[in-house]
Every structure is written in C-alpha cells, then in structure tokens.
Write a protein that holds these residues in place. Structure first.
Motif, mmCIF file in Angstrom:
data_model
loop_
_atom_site.group_PDB
_atom_site.id
_atom_site.type_symbol
_atom_site.label_atom_id
_atom_site.label_comp_id
_atom_site.label_asym_id
_atom_site.label_seq_id
_atom_site.Cartn_x
_atom_site.Cartn_y
_atom_site.Cartn_z
ATOM 1 N N ALA A 1 0.835 -1.211 0.000
ATOM 2 C CA ALA A 1 0.000 0.000 0.000
ATOM 3 C C ALA A 1 0.863 1.252 0.000
ATOM 4 N N ILE A 2 1.903 1.254 0.822
ATOM 5 C CA ILE A 2 2.796 2.414 0.898
ATOM 6 C C ILE A 2 3.551 2.591 -0.412
ATOM 7 N N ALA A 3 4.060 1.484 -0.972
ATOM 8 C CA ALA A 3 4.776 1.573 -2.250
ATOM 9 C C ALA A 3 3.863 2.094 -3.350
ATOM 10 N N SER A 4 2.619 1.620 -3.383
ATOM 11 C CA SER A 4 1.683 2.046 -4.427
ATOM 12 C C SER A 4 1.370 3.530 -4.340
ATOM 13 N N ILE A 5 1.058 3.996 -3.134
ATOM 14 C CA ILE A 5 0.676 5.409 -3.012
ATOM 15 C C ILE A 5 1.870 6.326 -3.213
ATOM 16 N N LEU A 6 3.058 5.918 -2.740
ATOM 17 C CA LEU A 6 4.245 6.740 -2.992
ATOM 18 C C LEU A 6 4.570 6.792 -4.476
ATOM 19 N N GLY A 7 4.436 5.653 -5.151
ATOM 20 C CA GLY A 7 4.665 5.651 -6.585
ATOM 21 C C GLY A 7 3.690 6.567 -7.309
ATOM 22 N N LEU A 8 2.449 6.564 -6.852
ATOM 23 C CA LEU A 8 1.414 7.370 -7.502
ATOM 24 C C LEU A 8 1.651 8.867 -7.327
ATOM 25 N N ILE A 9 2.090 9.301 -6.147
ATOM 26 C CA ILE A 9 2.126 10.743 -5.878
ATOM 27 C C ILE A 9 3.514 11.384 -5.902
ATOM 28 N N ALA A 10 4.584 10.614 -5.881
ATOM 29 C CA ALA A 10 5.923 11.199 -5.761
ATOM 30 C C ALA A 10 6.276 12.133 -6.924
ATOM 31 N N ALA A 11 6.387 11.590 -8.120
ATOM 32 C CA ALA A 11 6.791 12.409 -9.273
ATOM 33 C C ALA A 11 5.753 13.467 -9.632
ATOM 34 N N PRO A 12 4.459 13.141 -9.633
ATOM 35 C CA PRO A 12 3.482 14.185 -9.948
ATOM 36 C C PRO A 12 3.522 15.369 -8.983
ATOM 37 N N THR A 13 3.832 15.115 -7.724
ATOM 38 C CA THR A 13 3.923 16.211 -6.770
ATOM 39 C C THR A 13 5.030 17.179 -7.178
ATOM 40 N N VAL A 14 6.181 16.636 -7.529
ATOM 41 C CA VAL A 14 7.302 17.477 -7.955
ATOM 42 C C VAL A 14 6.940 18.239 -9.231
ATOM 43 N N ILE A 15 6.319 17.554 -10.176
ATOM 44 C CA ILE A 15 5.961 18.182 -11.451
ATOM 45 C C ILE A 15 4.918 19.279 -11.255
ATOM 46 N N VAL A 16 3.921 19.030 -10.411
ATOM 47 C CA VAL A 16 2.876 20.029 -10.188
ATOM 48 C C VAL A 16 3.444 21.281 -9.525
ATOM 49 N N VAL A 17 4.355 21.103 -8.587
ATOM 50 C CA VAL A 17 4.982 22.277 -7.952
ATOM 51 C C VAL A 17 5.759 23.075 -8.995
ATOM 52 N N ALA A 18 6.508 22.388 -9.848
ATOM 53 C CA ALA A 18 7.268 23.081 -10.900
ATOM 54 C C ALA A 18 6.333 23.791 -11.876
ATOM 55 N N LEU A 19 5.251 23.118 -12.284
ATOM 56 C CA LEU A 19 4.298 23.753 -13.196
ATOM 57 C C LEU A 19 3.580 24.929 -12.535
ATOM 58 N N GLY A 20 3.335 24.834 -11.251
ATOM 59 C CA GLY A 20 2.722 25.949 -10.527
ATOM 60 C C GLY A 20 3.601 27.189 -10.571
ATOM 61 N N ILE A 21 4.883 26.990 -10.445
ATOM 62 C CA ILE A 21 5.830 28.114 -10.515
ATOM 63 C C ILE A 21 5.813 28.723 -11.912
ATOM 64 N N VAL A 22 5.802 27.883 -12.945
ATOM 65 C CA VAL A 22 5.760 28.376 -14.329
ATOM 66 C C VAL A 22 4.428 29.074 -14.598
ATOM 67 N N TYR A 23 3.328 28.472 -14.148
ATOM 68 C CA TYR A 23 2.000 29.067 -14.376
ATOM 69 C C TYR A 23 1.886 30.431 -13.708
ATOM 70 N N ASP A 24 2.436 30.547 -12.521
ATOM 71 C CA ASP A 24 2.382 31.830 -11.808
ATOM 72 C C ASP A 24 3.021 32.937 -12.644
ATOM 73 N N ARG A 25 4.034 32.595 -13.384
ATOM 74 C CA ARG A 25 4.726 33.604 -14.191
ATOM 75 C C ARG A 25 3.998 33.909 -15.501
ATOM 76 N N TYR A 26 3.361 32.887 -16.134
ATOM 77 C CA TYR A 26 2.778 33.055 -17.465
ATOM 78 C C TYR A 26 1.252 32.919 -17.487
ATOM 79 N N GLN A 27 0.577 33.135 -16.391
ATOM 80 C CA GLN A 27 -0.859 32.862 -16.315
ATOM 81 C C GLN A 27 -1.726 33.731 -17.222
ATOM 82 N N ASP A 28 -1.264 34.861 -17.667
ATOM 83 C CA ASP A 28 -2.063 35.739 -18.516
ATOM 84 C C ASP A 28 -1.870 35.484 -20.008
#
Length: 194
Positions: A93-120
């Motif tokens: 269960a721990i391996a499955s949920i960590l696999g599911l959320i680990a990389a997307p969490t990093v990617i979403v934070v990075a995209l949030g930073i980019v979106y904040d700059r180019y949102q308009d």
C-alpha cells in the motif's frame, strides 16, 4: 472431464492474470501511472491494472472502484492503497501510493511556478481548453469500460443509471445518493443470488 460453465467463467479471469506484483512492481506501476495520468488517471489506471499488467480482472476493477468511490478521498488514491494491500499488505500500500504521488507532486509544484509567471498568456488558456476536452474523452471511454462487466446484470445498470441521473443531471449530493443507492444495489444483488 468438463466443468460447469459457472465454474469455468469464474476461473477464466484468474487464468489470465499474472503472478501477484512485487512491491517494486507496484511502485513502478503506480509511478508510471502518476507520470502519465495528469487530470484523468482513472482511464489509465484501468488499462494498466486490467489490460496491460492483468493484476485485476475487469469485474474486480469495477467492484474495487465502486468501493473506492464510496470511501472518502480520491478514487485513484484509494485504489492504489487497496491494490497494494491486496497483493503485498501495508508495504504494498505504501509503495503504491508513494509511486502514484511522488513524481506528480514534484511536477505540479514546478508547473505551478511556471504558471504563476505566465498565467495571462492566451496560448496557455487554449492549451488548458484542449486538455479539458481530451480528459472528457478519456472519462467517457473509461465509463464505458467500467460499465462493460455489468452488461449482463441489468439491475446493476439500472442502479448505475439512476445514480448518474441523480448526481449528474439532478445535481443531488454524491454522499446521500450513494447512501440511498448502495444499500439498494447490495440488497437487490443479494436477493437475485439467493
């Protein structure tokens, strides 16, 4: 020696499945799922678990999804925990949920930073409109695949349609709708099998 049709149809999905996944396979499977399923993981989850890796049969996935939708939290998160628990206990269960959320969490934070700059930027708005259309198509495709194992159970299809109408058209809240229709479905299925 021949077996009865009921027995052979019950065994057939089990014969098509592979060996239970290891903890590493659970992690890798859900990691790839998390990396490829932005905005609509459920269609890809079904394909990965049922069609590609054959961890579950179509009926098992549909049953598990029904349970996970009834539980609080995100469906795919609940499914990852349930599948991990099924095959490898708490470690799975721990391996499955960590696999599911680990990389997307990093990617979403990075995209949030980019979106904040180019949102308009208008190009960004068109990009999101196209992504929404693709996600809607995936959702419709998955709904058909999830309902397919129920095709021989008209009562289940009727209950599913009534839930869809109640929530999707009449805009009734999901939890009260589930609290009404889940017991009806359980009771009706139990009565038909008795």
């Amino acid at each position: 020696m021949t077996s009865s049709p009921a027995v052979s149809s019950d065994i057939r999905p089990l014969l098509q499945q592979h060996e239970p996944p290891s903890i590493a396979e659970l992690f890798r499977g859900f990691l790839m799922l998390g990396l490829t399923g932005f905005g609509g993981v459920l269609p890809l989850a079904r394909r990965m678990m049922v069609e590609d890796r054959r961890w579950l049969s179509g009926q098992e996935f549909t049953d598990l999804l029904g349970l996970c939708q009834f539980l609080p939290g995100g469906n795919i998160i609940n499914i990852s925990v349930a599948v991990g628990l099924k095959f490898r206990g708490w470690a799975g269960a721990i391996a499955s949920i960590l696999g599911l959320i680990a990389a997307p969490t990093v990617i979403v934070v990075a995209l949030g930073i980019v979106y904040d700059r180019y949102q308009d930027d208008p190009l960004l708005h068109h990009l999101f409109a196209g992504l929404a259309a693709a996600a809607a198509g995936l959702l419709i495709s998955t709904a058909v695949k999830i309902a397919w194992p129920l095709r021989k159970r008209p009562l289940a299809l009727i209950i599913a349609a009534m839930c869809t109408i109640a929530v999707g058209i009449l805009k009734l809240p999901l939890l009260p709708t589930m609290l009404v229709f889940a017991p009806i479905g359980i009771l009706a299925t139990w009565k038909l099998k008795a």
